[in-house]
Enzyme design. Sequence first.
Site, PDB file in Angstrom:
ATOM      1  N   GLU A  88      41.061  46.554  31.732  1.00  0.00           N
ATOM      2  CA  GLU A  88      41.160  45.518  30.693  1.00  0.00           C
ATOM      3  C   GLU A  88      40.446  44.246  31.138  1.00  0.00           C
ATOM      4  O   GLU A  88      40.605  43.840  32.289  1.00  0.00           O
ATOM      5  CB  GLU A  88      42.646  45.170  30.477  1.00  0.00           C
ATOM      6  CG  GLU A  88      43.526  46.381  30.304  1.00  0.00           C
ATOM      7  CD  GLU A  88      45.021  46.067  30.435  1.00  0.00           C
ATOM      8  OE1 GLU A  88      45.390  44.883  30.587  1.00  0.00           O
ATOM      9  OE2 GLU A  88      45.811  47.020  30.378  1.00  0.00           O
ATOM     10  N   CYS A 111      42.993  12.734  66.648  1.00  0.00           N
ATOM     11  CA  CYS A 111      43.540  12.881  65.301  1.00  0.00           C
ATOM     12  C   CYS A 111      43.249  11.610  64.507  1.00  0.00           C
ATOM     13  O   CYS A 111      43.583  10.510  64.955  1.00  0.00           O
ATOM     14  CB  CYS A 111      45.040  13.122  65.384  1.00  0.00           C
ATOM     15  SG  CYS A 111      45.837  13.066  63.779  1.00  0.00           S
TER      16      CYS A 111
HETATM   17  S1  IVH Z   1      48.546  41.918  34.127  1.00  0.00           S
HETATM   18  C1  IVH Z   1      52.013  42.214  37.060  1.00  0.00           C
HETATM   19  N1  IVH Z   1      46.458  41.972  32.556  1.00  0.00           N
HETATM   20  O1  IVH Z   1      45.661  37.221  35.324  1.00  0.00           O
HETATM   21  C2  IVH Z   1      50.709  42.003  36.406  1.00  0.00           C
HETATM   22  N2  IVH Z   1      46.936  39.939  33.690  1.00  0.00           N
HETATM   23  O2  IVH Z   1      45.727  36.958  38.253  1.00  0.00           O
HETATM   24  C3  IVH Z   1      50.701  40.985  35.349  1.00  0.00           C
HETATM   25  N3  IVH Z   1      45.440  38.097  33.137  1.00  0.00           N
HETATM   26  O3  IVH Z   1      48.886  35.891  35.581  1.00  0.00           O
HETATM   27  C4  IVH Z   1      49.386  40.594  34.872  1.00  0.00           C
HETATM   28  N4  IVH Z   1      44.178  39.195  31.712  1.00  0.00           N
HETATM   29  O4  IVH Z   1      47.537  35.385  33.449  1.00  0.00           O
HETATM   30  C5  IVH Z   1      47.192  41.226  33.397  1.00  0.00           C
HETATM   31  N5  IVH Z   1      44.692  42.147  31.088  1.00  0.00           N
HETATM   32  C6  IVH Z   1      45.415  41.419  31.925  1.00  0.00           C
HETATM   33  C7  IVH Z   1      45.120  40.056  32.177  1.00  0.00           C
HETATM   34  C8  IVH Z   1      45.906  39.357  33.084  1.00  0.00           C
HETATM   35  C9  IVH Z   1      44.401  38.030  32.292  1.00  0.00           C
HETATM   36  C10 IVH Z   1      45.912  36.976  33.968  1.00  0.00           C
HETATM   37  C11 IVH Z   1      47.395  36.705  33.879  1.00  0.00           C
HETATM   38  C12 IVH Z   1      47.910  36.844  35.279  1.00  0.00           C
HETATM   39  C13 IVH Z   1      46.672  36.628  36.075  1.00  0.00           C
HETATM   40  C14 IVH Z   1      46.797  37.283  37.438  1.00  0.00           C
END
Ligand code: IVH
Length: 721
Positions: free
Chosen positions: A137, A444
């Site tokens: 994704e 320092c």
């Molecule tokens: S899954 C436990 N899927 O990326 C996993 N996150 O670096 C939960 N994000 O905090 C996240 N697109 O804000 C997931 N297709 C996607 C995403 C995604 C953007 C962001 C999200 C997350 C961050 C992690």
Amino acid sequence: MAKRTKPSSKTNTQKTPVELLSKKQAEAEYARLQTEIAGHDKRYYQHDAPSVSDAEYDELRLRYNAIEARFPDLRTLESLSLKVGAAPTGRFKKVRHAVRMLSLDNAFAEQDVVDFVGRIRRFLNLSEDEPIAFSAEPKIDGLSMSLRYVDGELVTAATRGDGEEGEDVTANIKTLGEKEVPHALKGKKIPAVTEVRGEVYMTKADFLKLNERQKAAGDTIFANPRNSAAGSLRQKDVSVTASRPLGFFAYAWGEISEMPKDSQSGMIKWFETCGFNTNPLTKICHSVEELIAFHRQIGEERAKLDYDIDGVVYKVDRLDWQERLGFVSRTPRWAIAHKFPAEQATTTLIGIDIQVGRTGALTPVGKLEPVGVGGVIVSNVTLHNEDYIKGIGGKGEPLREGRDIRIGDTVIIQRAGDVIPQVVDVLLDKRPKKARPYEFPTQCPVCGSDAVREHDEASGRPDSVRRCTGGFICKAQAVEHLKLFTSRRAFDIDGLGEKQIEFFHDKGWVKEPADIFTLERKHRKELLEEEGYGETSVRNLFAAIDSRREIALDRFIYALGIRHIGETTALSLARGYGSWQAFHDAALKVAKGDEEAIAEMDALDQIGDTVIEATADYLKEKRNLAAIERLAKQVKVLDAEKPKTDSKIAGKTVVFTGALEKMTRDEAKATAERLGAKAAGSVSKKTDYLVAGPGAGSKLAEATKHGVTVLTEDEWLALIG
Ligand code: IVH
């Protein structure tokens, strides 16, 4: 270290009680407060960088409201109290997430993806030809959001916050419109509780339009679409959010009372039936090659997309596998974010600042002629350490083909995702004639003590980091430790932010953690005489301190600020020893070189030589020991919670040896820990079970010697049910 900022000095009118203000004074004071509060709001909401504590902010709001109540005709259209949805005091309500909101581990190189898939295969014990489906994704660059529906109705929308607790932005989210965030879930058989998670974003076109409007109005210019989405959403005045075009993609979930599907892709389709948008580029891939090809394809399409993405997220599609894989610290084993390559720019290095950290490390920070890199203006760059500036790497190898970095140089810098910008190269043909090699300070810059490079036993070379030898007498080290001590993941003391800590330290009132807890008794009166500290804020501060006199063992250990002991390590130590007394006694033995105590610590998950050495070094220092004793008198450290007490193996120590056939070693250890047991690396008289597969050797002999119960893999599985 952050610059010291004193609470602003106030004129007499600013201290005069509202009841005593003349109309004219009130008018001036009302206008001044309005500007000051608006400034704080801007720093808090638009830049995520508040410069006052919540308590101080509340005090300003209260004073503002009191003036308005006394002189209602001062109210104009600009009045803060007229803003829709603005609470009289405070900011957003806090919301505790039912299920933690986690982040993702990053992959940059293709090899990282190969390793990721390899780890999953090993953990699940899958053969090379067993297919694994991944949901790939686009990683949307916005802000993550958790939407809680009860009986299908949207009840709460919360930001991620620190993952455990976010901010309640329900009113703001509702302005996004039903097409983005349905107020009621569509479809039949909606679970009683459904938490949908995803990303709020602003399109690139809307971001540019918004910035034009902001510029015309002389308002804040946002650095990128992510900031503008976050700034637009976290507005106390919901009419501002309503005027900003924001979108939402659903891709994950939190609590769900009944899982409707058994795969990631199934869940995404289900979100669509509920009325959400999901990202149309999402694709199922079956191999490393397909993942990498997809990453390349999305990378090529990236510039044409109407929204910012910073990588591709790969998730194991089967949810039963996700569950088995579980988590390491704050990131899932079953997902990874494959980031796009860093973006680069060329600029001039105009200076080098030396910052002194909590452990005394002197870190050089390059000051740059500001330059845009990937939509963000960069003016600082990390220069890591003395050798890095000289063009020497951690193992003595040449960096940048040995080119050193000098003030005045033209440098190529790069940014990769959230990573702090780095210098990748120096353009020698542009080097000014007068530029001289940089001389790293040997004293320092904060306390003047010698700054030395210790000998690194492992590499046989001087440690790359130069450290101040001043310890607690160095203000930078003391203050940085106090900041860690009061931070969210440690003692979490509201109203004791960086600014206050520096101020109290300068006053000589808080030199070490224990002083925080005696501050009220010793300095309440003096504090009340300080400008900027009114009755309410002082009361709130002491209440916040008092509410933290009881603390979980892992937080306490983390708060000590021992080098290399982060949250995960602290948790492991807390679970391993159970109580402060047990940890304290064991650590003292470790510091004295007691072999059994060292072996016992070594057997704990996540603990190795580095932590053991750091713990020993810390406790060998008499000043540290004394400071801990003083602190322990002020607080009550709660015993560690055992993760599960209802399992048969809770609290037991288990060692795995030989070949396991039904699961991998990693999976077996993770399962044992999930059920509250300690998975150790070696057998001792404290071991409860040895699970021995074929080929077990010396550990089996050792277990027999100590009378430890030996189980086959099947007996173990039967035991844990
Ligand atoms: S899954 C436990 N899927 O990326 C996993 N996150 O670096 C939960 N994000 O905090 C996240 N697109 O804000 C997931 N297709 C996607 C995403 C995604 C953007 C962001 C999200 C997350 C961050 C992690």
